[in-house]
Design an enzyme around this catalytic site. Sequence first.
Site, PDB file in Angstrom:
ATOM      1  N   GLU A 102      -6.519 -23.052 -45.894  1.00  0.00           N
ATOM      2  CA  GLU A 102      -6.757 -21.873 -46.723  1.00  0.00           C
ATOM      3  C   GLU A 102      -5.985 -23.359 -47.838  1.00  0.00           C
ATOM      4  O   GLU A 102      -4.991 -22.388 -48.924  1.00  0.00           O
ATOM      5  CB  GLU A 102      -6.168 -21.580 -46.415  1.00  0.00           C
TER       6      GLU A 102
ATOM      7  N   SER B 166      -7.288 -16.004 -44.228  1.00  0.00           N
ATOM      8  CA  SER B 166      -8.565 -15.992 -45.578  1.00  0.00           C
ATOM      9  C   SER B 166     -10.097 -15.612 -44.434  1.00  0.00           C
ATOM     10  O   SER B 166     -11.055 -15.486 -45.560  1.00  0.00           O
ATOM     11  CB  SER B 166      -8.444 -17.101 -46.235  1.00  0.00           C
TER      12      SER B 166
ATOM     13  N   TYR C 284     -11.602 -13.539 -52.644  1.00  0.00           N
ATOM     14  CA  TYR C 284     -10.569 -14.857 -53.434  1.00  0.00           C
ATOM     15  C   TYR C 284     -11.698 -14.761 -54.619  1.00  0.00           C
ATOM     16  O   TYR C 284     -11.251 -15.589 -55.557  1.00  0.00           O
ATOM     17  CB  TYR C 284     -10.726 -15.683 -52.762  1.00  0.00           C
TER      18      TYR C 284
ATOM     19  N   ARG D 138       2.707  -8.918 -45.767  1.00  0.00           N
ATOM     20  CA  ARG D 138       1.773  -7.977 -46.264  1.00  0.00           C
ATOM     21  C   ARG D 138       0.908  -8.040 -44.821  1.00  0.00           C
ATOM     22  O   ARG D 138       0.988  -8.717 -43.786  1.00  0.00           O
ATOM     23  CB  ARG D 138       0.249  -8.613 -47.162  1.00  0.00           C
TER      24      ARG D 138
ATOM     25  N   ASP E  33      -1.831  -5.642 -43.184  1.00  0.00           N
ATOM     26  CA  ASP E  33      -2.857  -5.050 -43.344  1.00  0.00           C
ATOM     27  C   ASP E  33      -3.797  -4.154 -41.736  1.00  0.00           C
ATOM     28  O   ASP E  33      -3.362  -3.976 -41.197  1.00  0.00           O
ATOM     29  CB  ASP E  33      -4.095  -5.883 -43.112  1.00  0.00           C
TER      30      ASP E  33
ATOM     31  N   GLU F  79      -3.597  -6.730 -38.399  1.00  0.00           N
ATOM     32  CA  GLU F  79      -2.624  -8.479 -38.886  1.00  0.00           C
ATOM     33  C   GLU F  79      -1.941  -8.194 -39.815  1.00  0.00           C
ATOM     34  O   GLU F  79      -1.415  -7.027 -40.789  1.00  0.00           O
ATOM     35  CB  GLU F  79      -3.710  -9.147 -39.118  1.00  0.00           C
TER      36      GLU F  79
ATOM     37  N   ASN G 163       0.325 -11.121 -42.334  1.00  0.00           N
ATOM     38  CA  ASN G 163       0.372 -12.306 -42.936  1.00  0.00           C
ATOM     39  C   ASN G 163       2.288 -12.512 -44.049  1.00  0.00           C
ATOM     40  O   ASN G 163       2.252 -11.607 -44.754  1.00  0.00           O
ATOM     41  CB  ASN G 163      -0.430 -12.362 -44.470  1.00  0.00           C
TER      42      ASN G 163
ATOM     43  N   GLY H 114      -1.290 -14.570 -49.827  1.00  0.00           N
ATOM     44  CA  GLY H 114      -1.566 -14.897 -51.177  1.00  0.00           C
ATOM     45  C   GLY H 114      -1.181 -13.967 -52.409  1.00  0.00           C
ATOM     46  O   GLY H 114      -0.341 -13.179 -52.581  1.00  0.00           O
TER      47      GLY H 114
END
Length: 302
Positions: free
Chosen positions: A16, A144, A210, A249, A251, A264, A266, A270
């Site tokens: 990433e 990602s 992205y 974050r 998800d 998951e 994070n 990002g």
Amino acid sequence: MSFGRVAVLLGGRSAEREVSLRSGGMVLSALRSRGVDAHPFDPAERSLEDLIGEKYARAFIALHGRFGEDGTVQGILEWLGIPYTGSGVLASALAMDKLRTKRLWAAEKLPTPAYELLGEHTNFRIVARKLGLPLMVKPASEGSSIGMSKVRAAGKLEEAYRNAAKYDPVVIAEQFIDGIELTGAILGKRALPLIKLETPRDFYDYEAKYLADDTRYIVPCGLSARKEQELQELCLAAFRALGCRGWGRVDLMVGKRGRPYLLEVNTSPGMTDHSLVPMAARAVGMSYEDLCLKILESAHVG
């Protein structure tokens, strides 16, 4: 608040790297615009010992993936005594590992899709029967959506496994949840408004995250206030179960019958112009610059 000399850790050695360079570049500009003495620092190109020699007082971690989001850099910063943003060593390592995350959530009775560990000797057709089709195949420790694929036929599962195994020897197959995809940003002890994600692609993959211009980010997410609050509390519970702190974050999916499923966490999300935490912050009136300052304020050691 005086932060002293701040290193924005960006780039790194993970798959990433390019996203991290974008995230870190935007964080750097935001901090400088608010008068912070911030400097870029790429651990792939420099020794982390330079952080001591150059007298950095804090580190803003804008690294994604391995060697940045998995506890390794956090451990080095602990050793050097430099306060850093985000979760600590153990929480970062756990959150990076989707397999251990799911096992821990299951122990805490938090909902997550059924899964199977894949390997060279797996009977892929039995896995497909147990989990149902379609299903998702994921490297356990990549972010990602790198190496991830959606499998619609049992005969394609082994191919998907081998593709994922290029990125991580630990690969999981996961029950596909047909429903609403959501993400919940965490800032301190607060869950920000949920964002609903919609993409015409097969799933919310790297390009949708992205590069694509046709991904839809919907906030407010369209759920009732009561349902959204329930899901925000679930996100906080999932975050805390791993020992996470600072910011991050979560998800998740909501199935067609309304049941939530955690996917998951994070711990270094990002921070690009397509990213979700800044979007959630804007929904409560917080600018990108203020968000970066708030995250930097939470930097800690230990």
